[in-house]
Design a protein around this motif. Sequence first.
Motif, PDB file in Angstrom:
ATOM      1  N   PRO A 106       4.769  11.914   6.027  1.00 36.54           N
ATOM      2  CA  PRO A 106       4.691  12.181   4.588  1.00 36.54           C
ATOM      3  C   PRO A 106       4.161  10.967   3.832  1.00 36.54           C
ATOM      4  O   PRO A 106       4.363   9.819   4.243  1.00 36.54           O
ATOM      5  N   LEU A 107       3.466  11.222   2.734  1.00 33.52           N
ATOM      6  CA  LEU A 107       2.968  10.120   1.920  1.00 33.52           C
ATOM      7  C   LEU A 107       4.140   9.355   1.308  1.00 33.52           C
ATOM      8  O   LEU A 107       5.272   9.847   1.251  1.00 33.52           O
ATOM      9  N   TYR A 108       3.852   8.154   0.850  1.00 31.54           N
ATOM     10  CA  TYR A 108       4.865   7.286   0.260  1.00 31.54           C
ATOM     11  C   TYR A 108       4.464   6.984  -1.172  1.00 31.54           C
ATOM     12  O   TYR A 108       3.401   6.414  -1.426  1.00 31.54           O
ATOM     13  N   ASN A 109       5.309   7.373  -2.139  1.00 34.72           N
ATOM     14  CA  ASN A 109       5.110   7.061  -3.558  1.00 34.72           C
ATOM     15  C   ASN A 109       5.951   5.850  -3.940  1.00 34.72           C
ATOM     16  O   ASN A 109       7.175   5.899  -3.812  1.00 34.72           O
ATOM     17  N   ILE A 110       5.316   4.791  -4.404  1.00 39.18           N
ATOM     18  CA  ILE A 110       6.042   3.639  -4.929  1.00 39.18           C
ATOM     19  C   ILE A 110       5.869   3.639  -6.441  1.00 39.18           C
ATOM     20  O   ILE A 110       4.751   3.489  -6.942  1.00 39.18           O
ATOM     21  N   SER A 111       6.962   3.829  -7.169  1.00 37.45           N
ATOM     22  CA  SER A 111       6.910   3.862  -8.634  1.00 37.45           C
ATOM     23  C   SER A 111       7.071   2.452  -9.185  1.00 37.45           C
ATOM     24  O   SER A 111       8.031   1.753  -8.859  1.00 37.45           O
ATOM     25  N   LEU A 112       6.126   2.052 -10.039  1.00 32.23           N
ATOM     26  CA  LEU A 112       6.070   0.677 -10.525  1.00 32.23           C
ATOM     27  C   LEU A 112       5.832   0.648 -12.026  1.00 32.23           C
ATOM     28  O   LEU A 112       5.234   1.566 -12.587  1.00 32.23           O
ATOM     29  N   PRO A 113       6.261  -0.415 -12.682  1.00 33.72           N
ATOM     30  CA  PRO A 113       5.973  -0.544 -14.114  1.00 33.72           C
ATOM     31  C   PRO A 113       4.527  -0.980 -14.337  1.00 33.72           C
ATOM     32  O   PRO A 113       3.864  -1.526 -13.428  1.00 33.72           O
ATOM     33  N   GLY A 114       4.026  -0.733 -15.529  1.00 30.15           N
ATOM     34  CA  GLY A 114       2.699  -1.224 -15.855  1.00 30.15           C
ATOM     35  C   GLY A 114       2.640  -2.738 -15.757  1.00 30.15           C
ATOM     36  O   GLY A 114       3.616  -3.424 -16.041  1.00 30.15           O
ATOM     37  N   GLY A 115       1.504  -3.270 -15.338  1.00 34.19           N
ATOM     38  CA  GLY A 115       1.349  -4.714 -15.196  1.00 34.19           C
ATOM     39  C   GLY A 115       2.158  -5.305 -14.071  1.00 34.19           C
ATOM     40  O   GLY A 115       2.469  -6.512 -14.083  1.00 34.19           O
ATOM     41  N   TRP A 116       2.474  -4.497 -13.064  1.00 30.73           N
ATOM     42  CA  TRP A 116       3.358  -4.982 -11.995  1.00 30.73           C
ATOM     43  C   TRP A 116       2.771  -6.147 -11.214  1.00 30.73           C
ATOM     44  O   TRP A 116       3.519  -6.950 -10.648  1.00 30.73           O
ATOM     45  N   ARG A 117       1.466  -6.283 -11.203  1.00 29.31           N
ATOM     46  CA  ARG A 117       0.845  -7.372 -10.433  1.00 29.31           C
ATOM     47  C   ARG A 117       1.084  -8.746 -11.048  1.00 29.31           C
ATOM     48  O   ARG A 117       0.779  -9.771 -10.423  1.00 29.31           O
ATOM     49  N   THR A 118       1.623  -8.807 -12.250  1.00 25.55           N
ATOM     50  CA  THR A 118       1.888 -10.099 -12.877  1.00 25.55           C
ATOM     51  C   THR A 118       3.256 -10.662 -12.502  1.00 25.55           C
ATOM     52  O   THR A 118       3.567 -11.799 -12.851  1.00 25.55           O
ATOM     53  N   GLY A 119       4.081  -9.872 -11.804  1.00 23.31           N
ATOM     54  CA  GLY A 119       5.404 -10.331 -11.406  1.00 23.31           C
ATOM     55  C   GLY A 119       5.452 -10.712  -9.941  1.00 23.31           C
ATOM     56  O   GLY A 119       5.370  -9.829  -9.071  1.00 23.31           O
ATOM     57  N   PRO A 120       5.575 -11.989  -9.592  1.00 22.16           N
ATOM     58  CA  PRO A 120       5.535 -12.411  -8.180  1.00 22.16           C
ATOM     59  C   PRO A 120       6.586 -11.713  -7.319  1.00 22.16           C
ATOM     60  O   PRO A 120       6.291 -11.323  -6.180  1.00 22.16           O
ATOM     61  N   ASP A 121       7.800 -11.540  -7.805  1.00 22.25           N
ATOM     62  CA  ASP A 121       8.835 -10.879  -7.010  1.00 22.25           C
ATOM     63  C   ASP A 121       8.483  -9.422  -6.749  1.00 22.25           C
ATOM     64  O   ASP A 121       8.708  -8.907  -5.645  1.00 22.25           O
ATOM     65  N   LEU A 122       7.940  -8.781  -7.751  1.00 25.31           N
ATOM     66  CA  LEU A 122       7.561  -7.380  -7.596  1.00 25.31           C
ATOM     67  C   LEU A 122       6.376  -7.246  -6.639  1.00 25.31           C
ATOM     68  O   LEU A 122       6.339  -6.337  -5.792  1.00 25.31           O
ATOM     69  N   VAL A 123       5.415  -8.145  -6.744  1.00 26.08           N
ATOM     70  CA  VAL A 123       4.272  -8.130  -5.823  1.00 26.08           C
ATOM     71  C   VAL A 123       4.746  -8.307  -4.387  1.00 26.08           C
ATOM     72  O   VAL A 123       4.302  -7.605  -3.466  1.00 26.08           O
ATOM     73  N   ALA A 124       5.682  -9.230  -4.166  1.00 28.66           N
ATOM     74  CA  ALA A 124       6.204  -9.459  -2.811  1.00 28.66           C
ATOM     75  C   ALA A 124       6.941  -8.227  -2.290  1.00 28.66           C
ATOM     76  O   ALA A 124       6.822  -7.867  -1.104  1.00 28.66           O
ATOM     77  N   ALA A 125       7.693  -7.554  -3.174  1.00 28.51           N
ATOM     78  CA  ALA A 125       8.420  -6.352  -2.766  1.00 28.51           C
ATOM     79  C   ALA A 125       7.467  -5.226  -2.410  1.00 28.51           C
ATOM     80  O   ALA A 125       7.728  -4.435  -1.492  1.00 28.51           O
ATOM     81  N   VAL A 126       6.344  -5.127  -3.128  1.00 19.01           N
ATOM     82  CA  VAL A 126       5.335  -4.120  -2.803  1.00 19.01           C
ATOM     83  C   VAL A 126       4.625  -4.488  -1.506  1.00 19.01           C
ATOM     84  O   VAL A 126       4.339  -3.616  -0.675  1.00 19.01           O
ATOM     85  N   ASP A 127       4.366  -5.761  -1.294  1.00 17.40           N
ATOM     86  CA  ASP A 127       3.612  -6.197  -0.114  1.00 17.40           C
ATOM     87  C   ASP A 127       4.309  -5.810   1.187  1.00 17.40           C
ATOM     88  O   ASP A 127       3.650  -5.318   2.122  1.00 17.40           O
ATOM     89  N   TRP A 128       5.638  -6.018   1.286  1.00 18.64           N
ATOM     90  CA  TRP A 128       6.272  -5.666   2.560  1.00 18.64           C
ATOM     91  C   TRP A 128       6.367  -4.156   2.739  1.00 18.64           C
ATOM     92  O   TRP A 128       6.291  -3.644   3.863  1.00 18.64           O
ATOM     93  N   ARG A 129       6.491  -3.424   1.646  1.00 14.41           N
ATOM     94  CA  ARG A 129       6.483  -1.963   1.740  1.00 14.41           C
ATOM     95  C   ARG A 129       5.110  -1.457   2.180  1.00 14.41           C
ATOM     96  O   ARG A 129       4.994  -0.559   3.011  1.00 14.41           O
ATOM     97  N   ARG A 130       4.064  -2.032   1.596  1.00 17.11           N
ATOM     98  CA  ARG A 130       2.714  -1.651   1.985  1.00 17.11           C
ATOM     99  C   ARG A 130       2.469  -1.970   3.463  1.00 17.11           C
ATOM    100  O   ARG A 130       1.890  -1.164   4.193  1.00 17.11           O
ATOM    101  N   GLU A 131       2.909  -3.149   3.894  1.00 16.07           N
ATOM    102  CA  GLU A 131       2.713  -3.522   5.298  1.00 16.07           C
ATOM    103  C   GLU A 131       3.436  -2.551   6.225  1.00 16.07           C
ATOM    104  O   GLU A 131       2.880  -2.125   7.251  1.00 16.07           O
TER     105      GLU A 131
END
Length: 312
Positions: A106-131
């Motif tokens: 099944p596909l994976y939906n990650i719900s994020l706030p606008g401008g999420w790439r400006t938050g280092p902690d949020l970017v790191a949390a997305v990175d391991w999920r993406r990996e």
Amino acid sequence: MRFRAATADAADLDRAAAYPADGPVAALCADRIREELSAHRFRPEWIWFAEDEEGEVLARALWWGRADSERPLALDCLQVRAHVPDPAAVAAGLLAAGHAAFGNRPLYNISLPGGWRTGPDLVAAVDWRREAAYRTGLTREIERLRYEWAPSAGTADPTGRLVFREGTDEEFLDAFVRLAHGSLDVATQNELRAMDAEQLARDDFAFYRDCPGERSWWRLAELPDGTLAGMALPSATPYHRNVGYLGVVPEQRGQGLIDEILAEITRFHAGQGAQRITATTDTVNTPMAAAFDRAGYEVTEIRLVLEEPPGA
């Protein structure tokens, strides 16, 4: 490490609901999880845990489906405890175990706030999920804007530029084929690399027919002389009304007709008392995003969609 599905035992389901929301990616609250279980959109066999040798839960995955789904349709929530040194590895193992049990990815939906790439902690949390998703075959990525309309935004009056009417299945299938050509929708572009427009039309027709909305809501959009301009497919989710599918045929694009079609869908839902109408479009589909903006829809979140490529 042990990967297992939840049981129907109340204690196990309580454990799934009470799992703490580690990290900056939003997680579902316990009440929402219990509500989804009651509605049969979450099921014990679709809730998976990663446990260490002592039985401590290190990660949790929640897959979602419709009440009548035979298999889950999407991964809604994936969390790994903050103290785990390699969250991507644990998450990948958990996803792989779930996929093997389901017989699909099944596909994976990650719900994020606008401008999420400006938050280092949020970017790191997305990175391991993406990996983790990439390791388990979910290698195609689409970023989407989620919009909402509320009654305070109002509705536009009909202008007379288009006439909306009911149509036959064959007419809608033909419209799906014509709308696919030159579409800016990323999923449509990707699907057309794996199948012809006629097959995609049949798949899209079946998908929207099976959504909670009614087939009787669908309308063809025509110029006053009867020339096809596009179509409007108001739809619904298990939770609220939804824009569904809309578009303008290639030869009529660039004249602002998408505004007319979106306005028709909005009027339809509003006329039936809808207090919320949701919609999504790809971040790269700037004309569609601009139409939502003009119609008073507001962006509520970003959805990062990770899915299996066709033929993988």
